[in-house]
Design a protein around this motif. Structure first.
Motif, PDB file in Angstrom:
ATOM      1  N   VAL A  11    -108.542  73.552 -58.352  1.00 41.96           N
ATOM      2  CA  VAL A  11    -107.964  73.340 -57.014  1.00 41.96           C
ATOM      3  C   VAL A  11    -108.385  74.483 -56.100  1.00 41.96           C
ATOM      4  O   VAL A  11    -108.195  75.653 -56.439  1.00 41.96           O
ATOM      5  CB  VAL A  11    -106.424  73.286 -57.111  1.00 41.96           C
ATOM      6  N   PRO A  12    -108.946  74.180 -54.936  1.00 43.13           N
ATOM      7  CA  PRO A  12    -109.336  75.247 -53.997  1.00 43.13           C
ATOM      8  C   PRO A  12    -108.129  76.101 -53.602  1.00 43.13           C
ATOM      9  O   PRO A  12    -106.998  75.605 -53.526  1.00 43.13           O
ATOM     10  CB  PRO A  12    -109.880  74.466 -52.793  1.00 43.13           C
ATOM     11  N   THR A  13    -108.372  77.364 -53.363  1.00 39.05           N
ATOM     12  CA  THR A  13    -107.291  78.268 -52.966  1.00 39.05           C
ATOM     13  C   THR A  13    -107.326  78.600 -51.486  1.00 39.05           C
ATOM     14  O   THR A  13    -106.427  79.266 -50.972  1.00 39.05           O
ATOM     15  CB  THR A  13    -107.371  79.571 -53.776  1.00 39.05           C
ATOM     16  N   GLU A  14    -108.379  78.155 -50.788  1.00 32.42           N
ATOM     17  CA  GLU A  14    -108.486  78.412 -49.352  1.00 32.42           C
ATOM     18  C   GLU A  14    -108.889  77.133 -48.641  1.00 32.42           C
ATOM     19  O   GLU A  14    -109.586  76.288 -49.207  1.00 32.42           O
ATOM     20  CB  GLU A  14    -109.525  79.510 -49.073  1.00 32.42           C
ATOM     21  N   GLY A  15    -108.481  77.010 -47.377  1.00 36.98           N
ATOM     22  CA  GLY A  15    -108.857  75.846 -46.588  1.00 36.98           C
ATOM     23  C   GLY A  15    -107.664  75.290 -45.827  1.00 36.98           C
ATOM     24  O   GLY A  15    -106.509  75.685 -46.049  1.00 36.98           O
ATOM     25  N   ASP A  16    -107.937  74.368 -44.905  1.00 38.70           N
ATOM     26  CA  ASP A  16    -106.885  73.813 -44.061  1.00 38.70           C
ATOM     27  C   ASP A  16    -105.898  72.954 -44.837  1.00 38.70           C
ATOM     28  O   ASP A  16    -104.773  72.741 -44.388  1.00 38.70           O
ATOM     29  CB  ASP A  16    -107.514  72.964 -42.946  1.00 38.70           C
ATOM     30  N   TYR A  17    -106.321  72.428 -45.976  1.00 34.17           N
ATOM     31  CA  TYR A  17    -105.470  71.475 -46.687  1.00 34.17           C
ATOM     32  C   TYR A  17    -105.098  71.980 -48.080  1.00 34.17           C
ATOM     33  O   TYR A  17    -105.024  71.218 -49.042  1.00 34.17           O
ATOM     34  CB  TYR A  17    -106.146  70.108 -46.721  1.00 34.17           C
ATOM     35  N   VAL A  18    -104.890  73.274 -48.158  1.00 32.43           N
ATOM     36  CA  VAL A  18    -104.387  73.909 -49.377  1.00 32.43           C
ATOM     37  C   VAL A  18    -102.899  74.166 -49.188  1.00 32.43           C
ATOM     38  O   VAL A  18    -102.477  74.710 -48.163  1.00 32.43           O
ATOM     39  CB  VAL A  18    -105.134  75.233 -49.650  1.00 32.43           C
ATOM     40  N   LEU A  19    -102.104  73.781 -50.161  1.00 27.44           N
ATOM     41  CA  LEU A  19    -100.663  73.963 -50.055  1.00 27.44           C
ATOM     42  C   LEU A  19    -100.255  75.337 -50.573  1.00 27.44           C
ATOM     43  O   LEU A  19    -100.676  75.754 -51.648  1.00 27.44           O
ATOM     44  CB  LEU A  19     -99.938  72.893 -50.871  1.00 27.44           C
ATOM     45  N   ASP A  20     -99.457  76.030 -49.769  1.00 26.25           N
ATOM     46  CA  ASP A  20     -98.869  77.260 -50.268  1.00 26.25           C
ATOM     47  C   ASP A  20     -97.477  76.947 -50.825  1.00 26.25           C
ATOM     48  O   ASP A  20     -96.885  75.916 -50.536  1.00 26.25           O
ATOM     49  CB  ASP A  20     -98.784  78.309 -49.156  1.00 26.25           C
ATOM     50  N   GLN A  21     -96.998  77.841 -51.640  1.00 22.10           N
ATOM     51  CA  GLN A  21     -95.648  77.715 -52.211  1.00 22.10           C
ATOM     52  C   GLN A  21     -95.407  76.342 -52.839  1.00 22.10           C
ATOM     53  O   GLN A  21     -94.438  75.640 -52.513  1.00 22.10           O
ATOM     54  CB  GLN A  21     -94.592  78.012 -51.144  1.00 22.10           C
ATOM     55  N   MET A  22     -96.315  75.968 -53.735  1.00 20.29           N
ATOM     56  CA  MET A  22     -96.111  74.703 -54.436  1.00 20.29           C
ATOM     57  C   MET A  22     -94.916  74.810 -55.382  1.00 20.29           C
ATOM     58  O   MET A  22     -94.593  75.877 -55.898  1.00 20.29           O
ATOM     59  CB  MET A  22     -97.368  74.330 -55.231  1.00 20.29           C
ATOM     60  N   THR A  23     -94.283  73.694 -55.624  1.00 17.23           N
ATOM     61  CA  THR A  23     -93.111  73.651 -56.490  1.00 17.23           C
ATOM     62  C   THR A  23     -93.507  73.979 -57.929  1.00 17.23           C
ATOM     63  O   THR A  23     -94.428  73.370 -58.484  1.00 17.23           O
ATOM     64  CB  THR A  23     -92.483  72.247 -56.449  1.00 17.23           C
TER      65      THR A  23
END
Length: 322
Positions: A280-292
């Motif tokens: 899973v990418p760690t950077e970009g416009d569609y990367v989720l932070d604070q995933m459950t």
């Protein structure tokens, strides 16, 4: 700027209902389209239509409502059911998706779409982890039909200019889910202290909480209009953490009791890959932070299950979980 109108197909389903609740603050008008009257979120929706696609009424709705986005959640979502009845799975996925795109092209060509696809399009890759460069080689009827749906979106993008983001969703779970391995574990645990599952327990999957999927779609629909054309046409939707089935089964059983014994039959399904892991990418416009976190998601899911089985306030738990 928030989209004016969002239409969710398959809105009474597990992901459709979750996505509707999470997107509600992002739109001026939320429309549910579902094949049944069974929806737990009456208070969040502005308009509701009940019929099974394909149906000519869809064109009339699109002409009238002109939604900024359609979130296409309708369709079957079971590998096992697709093996038992592939024609039904083809109808529910491919026929319905083609009818939707034809209707959008004729009646609301400016509408953007998010198509809920599946990691099943990858089958069992020769190399792990899976990335968007991994070839699509589905092994089940369900995976093949989901890939056909993706190709339909490509066709309408190239021929009619209809913008679509295809989400290849890995193993989703959360409140509202009444099938697949975690629900199966709960049902068996109710009946016996011994819980028997297929496989040998070493199979791996990437589990993602339903609320996180909905948050990602929220990012997509809140993209500024000038930037929508730069959105990717495909995204893998996963947590990036590969977990053995026996590990998640043990964690989930602890939510209910420590008294259960977990066993595996050793039987393997021909339509299920042995291992999945995702880069899973760690950077970009569609990367989720604070995933459950997995344990937190399991606790929320278990709490919802207890509410529905104990006839308490299941709707409140659903709303709190997103």
């Amino acid at each position: 700027m928030a989209p004016k109108t969002i239409l969710v197909t398959g809105a009474s389903g597990f992901l459709g209902s979750t996505i509707g609740r999470v997107l509600r603050p992002s739109c001026d008008r939320l429309i549910y389209l579902s094949g049944s009257n069974d929806s737990p979120a009456d208070h969040v929706v502005d308009r509701r239509y009940h019929f099974r696609m394909p149906d000519a009424r869809l064109g009339m709705i699109l002409s009238k409502e002109r939604p900024a986005w359609v979130i296409h959640c309708a369709g079957s979502a079971s590998v096992r059911a697709s093996i038992e009845d592939p024609k039904r799975d083809f109808h529910n996925n491919v026929t319905v998706t083609e009818a939707l795109y034809e209707a959008v092209a004729k009646h609301s060509p400016g509408t953007h779409l998010v198509n809920l696809s599946s990691a099943a399009v990858y089958g069992q890759p020769e190399r792990l982890p899976i990335t968007l460069r991994t070839p699509a080689r589905p092994v089940s009827p369900y995976g093949k039909h989901k890939r056909q749906c993706e190709l339909i979106t490509d066709h309408y993008a190239e021929r009619h200019g209809i913008h679509t983001v295809n989400l290849r969703i890995f193993s989703s779970f959360g409140p509202g889910l009444r099938k697949q391995v975690l629900w199966d574990i709960f049902q068996k645990a109710k009946r016996s202290r011994e819980v028997m599952l297929f496989g040998d327990g070493t199979e791996t999957r990437d589990f993602i909480f339903s609320h996180d999927i909905a948050r990602l779609i929220g990012k997509l629909i809140n993209t500024p209009n000038d930037d929508i054309v730069r959105q990717p046409r495909y995204l893998n939707v996963a947590s990036g953490t590969s977990v053995q089935i026996k590990t998640i089964a043990q964690l989930f059983l602890k939510q209910f009791s420590d008294r259960h014994t977990l066993r595996f039959s050793g039987e393997q399904s021909s339509g299920d890959p042995k291992h999945w892991s995702v880069d899973v990418p760690t950077e970009g416009d569609y990367v989720l932070d604070q995933m459950t976190q997995l344990e937190d998601g399991l606790a929320i899911y278990a709490r919802w299950i207890r509410t529905i089985t104990e006839s308490t306030d299941a709707d409140r738990i659903l709303a709190a979980a997103g």
